[in-house]
Design a protein around this motif. Sequence first.
Motif, PDB file in Angstrom:
ATOM      1  N   TYR A   1      32.570  51.105  29.122  1.00 40.27           N
ATOM      2  CA  TYR A   1      31.850  50.138  28.303  1.00 40.27           C
ATOM      3  C   TYR A   1      31.026  49.172  29.154  1.00 40.27           C
ATOM      4  N   ALA A   2      31.626  48.657  30.224  1.00 40.49           N
ATOM      5  CA  ALA A   2      30.906  47.716  31.088  1.00 40.49           C
ATOM      6  C   ALA A   2      29.720  48.406  31.757  1.00 40.49           C
ATOM      7  N   GLY A   3      29.893  49.648  32.161  1.00 36.60           N
ATOM      8  CA  GLY A   3      28.790  50.392  32.768  1.00 36.60           C
ATOM      9  C   GLY A   3      27.656  50.619  31.776  1.00 36.60           C
ATOM     10  N   PHE A   4      28.010  50.951  30.541  1.00 42.69           N
ATOM     11  CA  PHE A   4      26.974  51.144  29.524  1.00 42.69           C
ATOM     12  C   PHE A   4      26.256  49.826  29.235  1.00 42.69           C
ATOM     13  N   SER A   5      26.991  48.733  29.144  1.00 41.69           N
ATOM     14  CA  SER A   5      26.342  47.447  28.854  1.00 41.69           C
ATOM     15  C   SER A   5      25.419  47.041  30.007  1.00 41.69           C
TER      16      SER A   5
ATOM     17  N   ALA B   1      19.174  33.943  35.458  1.00 42.71           N
ATOM     18  CA  ALA B   1      18.802  35.015  34.527  1.00 42.71           C
ATOM     19  C   ALA B   1      18.793  36.405  35.162  1.00 42.71           C
ATOM     20  N   PRO B   2      18.223  36.620  36.349  1.00 44.32           N
ATOM     21  CA  PRO B   2      18.222  37.976  36.917  1.00 44.32           C
ATOM     22  C   PRO B   2      19.620  38.490  37.283  1.00 44.32           C
ATOM     23  N   ARG B   3      20.571  37.582  37.483  1.00 42.92           N
ATOM     24  CA  ARG B   3      21.928  37.998  37.845  1.00 42.92           C
ATOM     25  C   ARG B   3      22.831  38.203  36.634  1.00 42.92           C
ATOM     26  N   MET B   4      22.354  37.901  35.448  1.00 41.16           N
ATOM     27  CA  MET B   4      23.186  37.999  34.250  1.00 41.16           C
ATOM     28  C   MET B   4      23.692  39.414  33.951  1.00 41.16           C
ATOM     29  N   PRO B   5      22.901  40.479  34.142  1.00 39.91           N
ATOM     30  CA  PRO B   5      23.460  41.811  33.883  1.00 39.91           C
ATOM     31  C   PRO B   5      24.692  42.119  34.746  1.00 39.91           C
ATOM     32  N   THR B   6      24.640  41.740  36.005  1.00 36.97           N
ATOM     33  CA  THR B   6      25.783  41.978  36.891  1.00 36.97           C
ATOM     34  C   THR B   6      26.965  41.112  36.499  1.00 36.97           C
ATOM     35  N   ILE B   7      26.704  39.878  36.165  1.00 41.01           N
ATOM     36  CA  ILE B   7      27.774  38.969  35.756  1.00 41.01           C
ATOM     37  C   ILE B   7      28.442  39.485  34.482  1.00 41.01           C
TER      38      ILE B   7
ATOM     39  N   PHE C   1      28.523  42.543  33.462  1.00 43.80           N
ATOM     40  CA  PHE C   1      29.273  43.766  33.782  1.00 43.80           C
ATOM     41  C   PHE C   1      30.705  43.415  34.147  1.00 43.80           C
ATOM     42  N   PHE C   2      30.868  42.473  35.062  1.00 48.33           N
ATOM     43  CA  PHE C   2      32.211  42.111  35.512  1.00 48.33           C
ATOM     44  C   PHE C   2      33.003  41.378  34.429  1.00 48.33           C
TER      45      PHE C   2
END
Length: 190
Positions: free
Chosen positions: A102-106, A145-151, A153-154
């Motif tokens: 799920y985290a990978g898909f998001s 904002a650019p780091r939000m996808p990684t944040i 994910f975790f």
Amino acid sequence: MKDNEFVTKSLWNEAARSGLVLGLVSIVYMVCTALMGKINASGAGAAVVNVAGILLWVAKLYACIRLMKYFMQKYADGNEGITNHQSFRFGTATALLSALLYAGFSLAWALFIQPDMFAESMDAAMQMYEGMFTEDQMESLTELAPRMPTITFFINLVWCWLFGTILATIFSRNIPSRNPFNQPAGPDNQ
């Protein structure tokens, strides 16, 4: 191959199948809510969309809980002599693999399908609370904002795994049943 090694591989193989199903339930929910977010409705239409979103979330939560219990029970039924601890290990492995999917898909969704999702959300939030932040705070939010996808994910990985681990803890207390009166009738138990 050692017997213990076989049991461990069997656990992870079964957990992968179960985690795939649980992960897909959450992914379908995420896609449905993203599509519902694209609906421009006002008044009664917006209320219907909001109620549908709540009902969809409740359905997802219920399905995940029931599926976790089902998969843990199925694993216990298919492996004679399983202990409550082994049932718990299976549940946590299922939760981990489901959370990872799920985290990978998001993450993929945020990076490739809707790459501007977080930037738009941050812009809307900054406009809404414009007078409450200093210039430095606004700049910090813009850099975030650019780091939000990684944040996210975790956050999703930890949250989903933690939720699944709590479910595994609750369900493993009675999977397999510790009730001595639930033992099947056999030559040794008569």
